[in-house]
Design a protein around this motif. Structure first.
Motif, PDB file in Angstrom:
ATOM      1  N   GLU A  35       0.839  -1.195   0.000  1.00  0.00           N
ATOM      2  CA  GLU A  35       0.000   0.000   0.000  1.00  0.00           C
ATOM      3  C   GLU A  35       0.879   1.252   0.000  1.00  0.00           C
ATOM      4  N   ILE A  36       0.330   2.335  -0.548  1.00  0.00           N
ATOM      5  CA  ILE A  36       1.045   3.606  -0.607  1.00  0.00           C
ATOM      6  C   ILE A  36       0.173   4.684   0.022  1.00  0.00           C
ATOM      7  N   LYS A  37       0.801   5.490   0.865  1.00  0.00           N
ATOM      8  CA  LYS A  37       0.075   6.594   1.503  1.00  0.00           C
ATOM      9  C   LYS A  37       0.480   7.919   0.839  1.00  0.00           C
ATOM     10  N   VAL A  38      -0.535   8.667   0.411  1.00  0.00           N
ATOM     11  CA  VAL A  38      -0.330   9.964  -0.234  1.00  0.00           C
ATOM     12  C   VAL A  38      -1.064  11.028   0.573  1.00  0.00           C
ATOM     13  N   ILE A  39      -0.406  12.155   0.822  1.00  0.00           N
ATOM     14  CA  ILE A  39      -1.036  13.279   1.513  1.00  0.00           C
ATOM     15  C   ILE A  39      -0.945  14.513   0.633  1.00  0.00           C
ATOM     16  N   SER A  40      -2.020  15.275   0.577  1.00  0.00           N
ATOM     17  CA  SER A  40      -2.019  16.586  -0.083  1.00  0.00           C
ATOM     18  C   SER A  40      -2.301  17.646   0.967  1.00  0.00           C
ATOM     19  N   TYR A  41      -1.444  18.701   0.994  1.00  0.00           N
ATOM     20  CA  TYR A  41      -1.541  19.673   2.093  1.00  0.00           C
ATOM     21  C   TYR A  41      -1.203  21.083   1.609  1.00  0.00           C
ATOM     22  N   ARG A 265     -15.093  22.645   1.196  1.00  0.00           N
ATOM     23  CA  ARG A 265     -14.125  21.657   0.743  1.00  0.00           C
ATOM     24  C   ARG A 265     -13.467  22.197  -0.521  1.00  0.00           C
ATOM     25  N   TYR A 266     -12.217  22.577  -0.382  1.00  0.00           N
ATOM     26  CA  TYR A 266     -11.428  23.102  -1.494  1.00  0.00           C
ATOM     27  C   TYR A 266     -10.279  22.158  -1.869  1.00  0.00           C
ATOM     28  N   ASP A 267     -10.001  21.181  -1.012  1.00  0.00           N
ATOM     29  CA  ASP A 267      -8.811  20.340  -1.167  1.00  0.00           C
ATOM     30  C   ASP A 267      -9.226  18.944  -1.618  1.00  0.00           C
ATOM     31  N   TYR A 268      -8.624  18.496  -2.715  1.00  0.00           N
ATOM     32  CA  TYR A 268      -9.092  17.270  -3.364  1.00  0.00           C
ATOM     33  C   TYR A 268      -7.930  16.368  -3.747  1.00  0.00           C
ATOM     34  N   ILE A 269      -8.240  15.093  -3.796  1.00  0.00           N
ATOM     35  CA  ILE A 269      -7.395  14.126  -4.494  1.00  0.00           C
ATOM     36  C   ILE A 269      -8.301  13.374  -5.467  1.00  0.00           C
ATOM     37  N   TYR A 270      -7.933  13.406  -6.725  1.00  0.00           N
ATOM     38  CA  TYR A 270      -8.637  12.647  -7.762  1.00  0.00           C
ATOM     39  C   TYR A 270      -7.711  11.561  -8.295  1.00  0.00           C
ATOM     40  N   VAL A 271      -8.288  10.429  -8.662  1.00  0.00           N
ATOM     41  CA  VAL A 271      -7.516   9.391  -9.340  1.00  0.00           C
ATOM     42  C   VAL A 271      -8.209   9.030 -10.646  1.00  0.00           C
ATOM     43  N   SER A 272      -7.442   8.519 -11.581  1.00  0.00           N
ATOM     44  CA  SER A 272      -8.002   8.127 -12.870  1.00  0.00           C
ATOM     45  C   SER A 272      -8.827   6.850 -12.721  1.00  0.00           C
ATOM     46  N   PRO A 273      -9.720   6.586 -13.677  1.00  0.00           N
ATOM     47  CA  PRO A 273     -10.652   5.450 -13.561  1.00  0.00           C
ATOM     48  C   PRO A 273      -9.982   4.114 -13.291  1.00  0.00           C
ATOM     49  N   VAL A 274      -8.798   3.906 -13.848  1.00  0.00           N
ATOM     50  CA  VAL A 274      -8.117   2.621 -13.679  1.00  0.00           C
ATOM     51  C   VAL A 274      -7.731   2.349 -12.223  1.00  0.00           C
ATOM     52  N   MET A 275      -7.745   3.419 -11.399  1.00  0.00           N
ATOM     53  CA  MET A 275      -7.359   3.277  -9.986  1.00  0.00           C
ATOM     54  C   MET A 275      -8.549   3.190  -9.035  1.00  0.00           C
ATOM     55  N   GLU A 276      -9.750   3.182  -9.549  1.00  0.00           N
ATOM     56  CA  GLU A 276     -10.941   3.228  -8.698  1.00  0.00           C
ATOM     57  C   GLU A 276     -10.951   2.125  -7.638  1.00  0.00           C
ATOM     58  N   LYS A 277     -10.594   0.926  -8.017  1.00  0.00           N
ATOM     59  CA  LYS A 277     -10.624  -0.196  -7.075  1.00  0.00           C
ATOM     60  C   LYS A 277      -9.382  -0.264  -6.189  1.00  0.00           C
ATOM     61  N   ASP A 278      -8.426   0.618  -6.450  1.00  0.00           N
ATOM     62  CA  ASP A 278      -7.199   0.616  -5.654  1.00  0.00           C
ATOM     63  C   ASP A 278      -7.323   1.423  -4.370  1.00  0.00           C
ATOM     64  N   VAL A 279      -8.344   2.274  -4.280  1.00  0.00           N
ATOM     65  CA  VAL A 279      -8.483   3.166  -3.127  1.00  0.00           C
ATOM     66  C   VAL A 279      -8.885   2.365  -1.893  1.00  0.00           C
ATOM     67  N   HIS A 296      -6.048  25.305   5.873  1.00  0.00           N
ATOM     68  CA  HIS A 296      -6.628  24.133   5.218  1.00  0.00           C
ATOM     69  C   HIS A 296      -6.211  22.867   5.966  1.00  0.00           C
ATOM     70  N   TYR A 297      -7.087  21.876   5.958  1.00  0.00           N
ATOM     71  CA  TYR A 297      -6.729  20.564   6.465  1.00  0.00           C
ATOM     72  C   TYR A 297      -6.167  19.705   5.325  1.00  0.00           C
ATOM     73  N   PRO A 298      -5.202  18.859   5.619  1.00  0.00           N
ATOM     74  CA  PRO A 298      -4.685  17.952   4.590  1.00  0.00           C
ATOM     75  C   PRO A 298      -5.627  16.784   4.325  1.00  0.00           C
ATOM     76  N   VAL A 299      -5.477  16.220   3.148  1.00  0.00           N
ATOM     77  CA  VAL A 299      -6.248  15.040   2.755  1.00  0.00           C
ATOM     78  C   VAL A 299      -5.276  13.884   2.554  1.00  0.00           C
ATOM     79  N   GLU A 300      -5.624  12.737   3.115  1.00  0.00           N
ATOM     80  CA  GLU A 300      -4.773  11.545   3.014  1.00  0.00           C
ATOM     81  C   GLU A 300      -5.493  10.452   2.233  1.00  0.00           C
ATOM     82  N   MET A 301      -4.740   9.796   1.376  1.00  0.00           N
ATOM     83  CA  MET A 301      -5.280   8.664   0.607  1.00  0.00           C
ATOM     84  C   MET A 301      -4.323   7.484   0.718  1.00  0.00           C
ATOM     85  N   ILE A 302      -4.880   6.302   0.946  1.00  0.00           N
ATOM     86  CA  ILE A 302      -4.088   5.077   0.920  1.00  0.00           C
ATOM     87  C   ILE A 302      -4.592   4.224  -0.241  1.00  0.00           C
ATOM     88  N   ILE A 303      -3.672   3.762  -1.072  1.00  0.00           N
ATOM     89  CA  ILE A 303      -4.046   2.975  -2.239  1.00  0.00           C
ATOM     90  C   ILE A 303      -3.285   1.648  -2.249  1.00  0.00           C
TER      91      ILE A 303
END
Length: 306
Positions: A35-41, A265-279, A296-303
């Motif tokens: 798994e990979i953890k990504v944060i946007s801040y 909500r101004y802060d986003y993480i988008y992924v392409s369709p091929v990654m939908e099931k990876d989230v 702003h608060y950060p957004v975290e995603m694990i894929i």
């Protein structure tokens, strides 16, 4: 050839093999990670809330998060050198800054940045026709776009996002694993149920009257075009994908509450369709640190690292 010479060559060869093995292991780490953890801040005006030398408070927080990749916005006053030192302090060997001001005192310069435990490659820095710019970079098989959109005009934001989306569409790997992260300064149609539009329009109208540079309403109404255009291209808003019936604001934070009467909500993480099931998981990171050190608060995603 004498024996000392042979011994020296053997030692050098052994060291080379060890070095190669070490490099191979380093390269394999990302590939074998489950798994990979990504944060946007959006770190607020170059982390100005952190008065410590080298931004130690942010470093301590980043260490605790132990993210694999962090997409930063508003990295004012950072240089290539200071960003690399900053990132290294929380375990990221690689760091790229979108742009660097020629005037170290320029307080209105808002670059984005990306830092990573793993090599950042295929970097492209897009600044033309964008207010703050967009940083395109790859980490492994993942294509990142780190951006911070125009805060003043909705029409400009629409044009900016079209540029970014077309850059992907007409690029080398349009069907690949894309991650768009940042402060997009715009409203999502998926959040409509979480907004009291009449109250927000009244608030935004007042702000536009006070600051003529602002043109965020369209014909006196809230506009969702920027986010709708991203969704129409098939990208997945990971927070709403994980929690479709829950509104989660990313601004303002506790000490900046006077900036907005309504949570946004101004802060986003988008992924392409091929990654939908990876989230695997997504969250807005709210803690004692993030309550105080940015607006702003950060957004975290694990894929899943498939």
């Amino acid at each position: 050839m004498n024996k000392p010479r042979l011994l020296s060559l053997a030692v050098i060869a052994g060291m080379s093999l060890l070095g190669y093995a070490s490099l191979s292991c380093a390269q394999e780490k990302l590939e074998t990670k489950k798994e990979i953890k990504v944060i946007s801040y959006n770190a607020y005006w170059g982390m100005k809330s952190d008065k410590s030398e080298g931004k130690q408070k942010f470093i301590e927080w980043a260490k605790k998060q132990d993210a694999d990749i962090i997409a930063w916005q508003e990295m004012n006053h950072f240089t290539r050198d200071s960003l690399e030192k900053f990132a290294a302090a929380y375990g990221h060997k690689y760091a790229v800054l979108l742009k660097e001001s020629i005037d170290p005192k320029d307080d209105e310069f808002f670059p984005t940045a990306i830092t990573s435990k793993y090599p950042i490659v295929n970097v492209r820095k897009q600044v033309d026709n964008l207010w703050h710019g967009a940083l395109f970079a790859d980490v492994g098989k993942y294509h990142f776009v780190v951006t911070h959109m125009n805060p003043f005009w909705t029409s400009k934001r629409i044009d900016e996002m079209e540029l970014i989306l077309d850059s992907i569409k007409y690029g080398n790997d349009p069907q690949g694993k894309w991650i768009i992260a940042g402060d997009l300064n715009s409203f999502s149609p998926l959040d409509k149920s979480g907004y009291n539009e009449s109250v927000m329009v009244k608030d935004l109208t007042k702000k536009e009257q006070e600051r003529p540079i602002l043109h965020n309403l369209v014909n006196g109404k809230m506009d969702y075009t920027v986010q709708q255009n991203i969704l129409d291209r098939g990208y997945i808003d990971v927070l709403k994908h994980k929690y479709p019936d829950t509104f989660m604001a990313t601004a303002p934070t506790k000490i900046f509450y006077d900036q907005a009467k309504t949570p946004l909500r101004y802060d986003y993480i988008y992924v392409s369709p091929v990654m939908e099931k990876d989230v695997v998981d997504v969250k807005v990171l709210k803690d004692d640190f993030t309550d105080q050190y940015s607006d702003h608060y950060p957004v975290e995603m694990i894929i899943k690292n498939n």
